[in-house]
Write a protein that holds these residues in place. Structure first.
Motif, PDB file in Angstrom:
ATOM      1  N   GLU A  14       0.748  -1.260  -0.001  1.00  0.00           N
ATOM      2  CA  GLU A  14       0.100  -0.006   0.162  1.00  0.00           C
ATOM      3  C   GLU A  14       0.826   1.394   0.096  1.00  0.00           C
ATOM      4  O   GLU A  14       0.391   2.380  -0.578  1.00  0.00           O
ATOM      5  CB  GLU A  14      -0.950   0.096   1.175  1.00  0.00           C
ATOM      6  CG  GLU A  14      -2.119  -1.130   0.964  1.00  0.00           C
ATOM      7  CD  GLU A  14      -2.922  -1.385   1.933  1.00  0.00           C
ATOM      8  OE1 GLU A  14      -2.825  -0.765   3.212  1.00  0.00           O
ATOM      9  OE2 GLU A  14      -4.112  -1.989   1.747  1.00  0.00           O
ATOM     10  N   LYS A  15       1.965   1.262   0.688  1.00  0.00           N
ATOM     11  CA  LYS A  15       2.693   2.466   0.625  1.00  0.00           C
ATOM     12  C   LYS A  15       3.306   2.632  -0.880  1.00  0.00           C
ATOM     13  O   LYS A  15       3.460   3.571  -1.315  1.00  0.00           O
ATOM     14  CB  LYS A  15       4.248   2.183   1.737  1.00  0.00           C
ATOM     15  CG  LYS A  15       5.112   3.284   1.726  1.00  0.00           C
ATOM     16  CD  LYS A  15       6.072   2.861   2.720  1.00  0.00           C
ATOM     17  CE  LYS A  15       6.964   4.180   2.684  1.00  0.00           C
ATOM     18  NZ  LYS A  15       8.311   3.915   2.025  1.00  0.00           N
ATOM     19  N   SER A  16       3.710   1.355  -1.339  1.00  0.00           N
ATOM     20  CA  SER A  16       4.281   1.535  -2.811  1.00  0.00           C
ATOM     21  C   SER A  16       3.260   1.890  -3.800  1.00  0.00           C
ATOM     22  O   SER A  16       3.596   2.783  -4.737  1.00  0.00           O
ATOM     23  CB  SER A  16       4.966   0.130  -3.256  1.00  0.00           C
ATOM     24  OG  SER A  16       5.946  -0.198  -2.265  1.00  0.00           O
ATOM     25  N   LYS A  18       0.786   4.196  -3.002  1.00  0.00           N
ATOM     26  CA  LYS A  18       0.598   5.363  -2.782  1.00  0.00           C
ATOM     27  C   LYS A  18       1.792   6.100  -3.578  1.00  0.00           C
ATOM     28  O   LYS A  18       1.608   7.446  -4.212  1.00  0.00           O
ATOM     29  CB  LYS A  18       0.664   5.848  -1.560  1.00  0.00           C
ATOM     30  CG  LYS A  18      -0.598   5.772  -0.990  1.00  0.00           C
ATOM     31  CD  LYS A  18      -0.512   6.136   0.681  1.00  0.00           C
ATOM     32  CE  LYS A  18      -2.009   5.803   1.259  1.00  0.00           C
ATOM     33  NZ  LYS A  18      -1.875   5.917   2.817  1.00  0.00           N
ATOM     34  N   GLU A  19       2.950   5.572  -3.488  1.00  0.00           N
ATOM     35  CA  GLU A  19       4.136   6.301  -4.238  1.00  0.00           C
ATOM     36  C   GLU A  19       4.283   6.188  -5.777  1.00  0.00           C
ATOM     37  O   GLU A  19       4.524   6.903  -6.643  1.00  0.00           O
ATOM     38  CB  GLU A  19       5.537   5.812  -3.676  1.00  0.00           C
ATOM     39  CG  GLU A  19       5.613   6.277  -2.435  1.00  0.00           C
ATOM     40  CD  GLU A  19       6.801   5.516  -1.426  1.00  0.00           C
ATOM     41  OE1 GLU A  19       7.528   4.723  -2.129  1.00  0.00           O
ATOM     42  OE2 GLU A  19       6.848   5.657  -0.404  1.00  0.00           O
ATOM     43  N   GLN A  20       3.857   4.958  -6.190  1.00  0.00           N
ATOM     44  CA  GLN A  20       4.099   4.500  -7.651  1.00  0.00           C
ATOM     45  C   GLN A  20       2.790   4.288  -8.421  1.00  0.00           C
ATOM     46  O   GLN A  20       2.650   3.905  -9.631  1.00  0.00           O
ATOM     47  CB  GLN A  20       4.990   2.958  -7.730  1.00  0.00           C
ATOM     48  CG  GLN A  20       6.364   3.347  -7.265  1.00  0.00           C
ATOM     49  CD  GLN A  20       6.868   1.811  -7.098  1.00  0.00           C
ATOM     50  OE1 GLN A  20       6.402   1.002  -7.648  1.00  0.00           O
ATOM     51  NE2 GLN A  20       7.608   1.817  -5.789  1.00  0.00           N
ATOM     52  N   ALA A  24       3.325  -0.324  -8.678  1.00  0.00           N
ATOM     53  CA  ALA A  24       3.817  -1.252  -7.674  1.00  0.00           C
ATOM     54  C   ALA A  24       3.470  -2.627  -7.690  1.00  0.00           C
ATOM     55  O   ALA A  24       4.143  -3.485  -7.039  1.00  0.00           O
ATOM     56  CB  ALA A  24       3.350  -0.347  -6.275  1.00  0.00           C
TER      57      ALA A  24
END
Length: 171
Positions: A14-16, A18-20, A24
């Motif tokens: 989920e962090k990835s 949000k960034e990619q 992701a």
């Protein structure tokens, strides 16, 4: 069975995301990028499992009424997740192919290479979404819509509308 959230690494995924964004989970490497022989679609197993898990969560009430084997339901969600990610990335290939055909048919300037090049005050295909979403090309939204519609067109009955709703929720 589905992998647990811990086995999948849900917080990291989920962090990835949000960034990619969708990259992701899966991505398309254009043949315009060097080395050109490394082009193609990559779909991560954790991407398939993550999307399948999200779909299963959304579609649980529908599948609770389903009289088949729970293993079949997991397989259906995995199939839908794979197809969604595949068609999303296939859309990116189709965009590159269309730009390449335009270039080969007499465009006086590179189209796709400029699209992937550094932003220099010009336009990336004139997408309004760059302003609204921080330089995110409209192509991502179109790829999501294309993939959802492609997947849903292959389903039938109540599963069709449930999958449309679940994929829309995921997006």
């Amino acid at each position: 069975r589905f992998p647990t959230e811990e086995e999948m690494g849900v917080p990291m995924i989920e962090k990835s995301i949000k960034e990619q964004g969708t990259d992701a989970l899966a991505w398309y490497r254009p043949f315009h990028m060097d080395p050109p022989e490394s082009w193609g679609i990559t779909i991560l197993d954790r991407g398939i499992w993550y999307v399948a898990w999200k779909l299963a969560t959304e579609m649980a009430p529908f599948y609770a009424r389903y009289s088949g084997d729970p293993g079949d339901q997991i397989q259906r969600c995995r199939d839908i997740a794979f197809d969604f990610l595949y068609h999303h990335e296939m859309f990116h290939f189709k965009v590159e192919l269309a730009a390449t055909i335009m270039e080969m048919n007499g465009s006086s300037e590179p189209i796709y290479a400029r699209y992937w090049g550094p932003y220099q005050g010009g336009e990336w295909f004139g997408s309004q979404s760059e302003i609204l979403r921080g330089n995110a090309p409209l192509e991502e939204a179109l790829a999501n819509s294309y993939a959802r519609d492609k997947v849903v067109s292959e389903l039938s009955g109540g599963e069709k509308e449930e999958a449309r709703r679940a994929i829309t929720q995921f997006m």
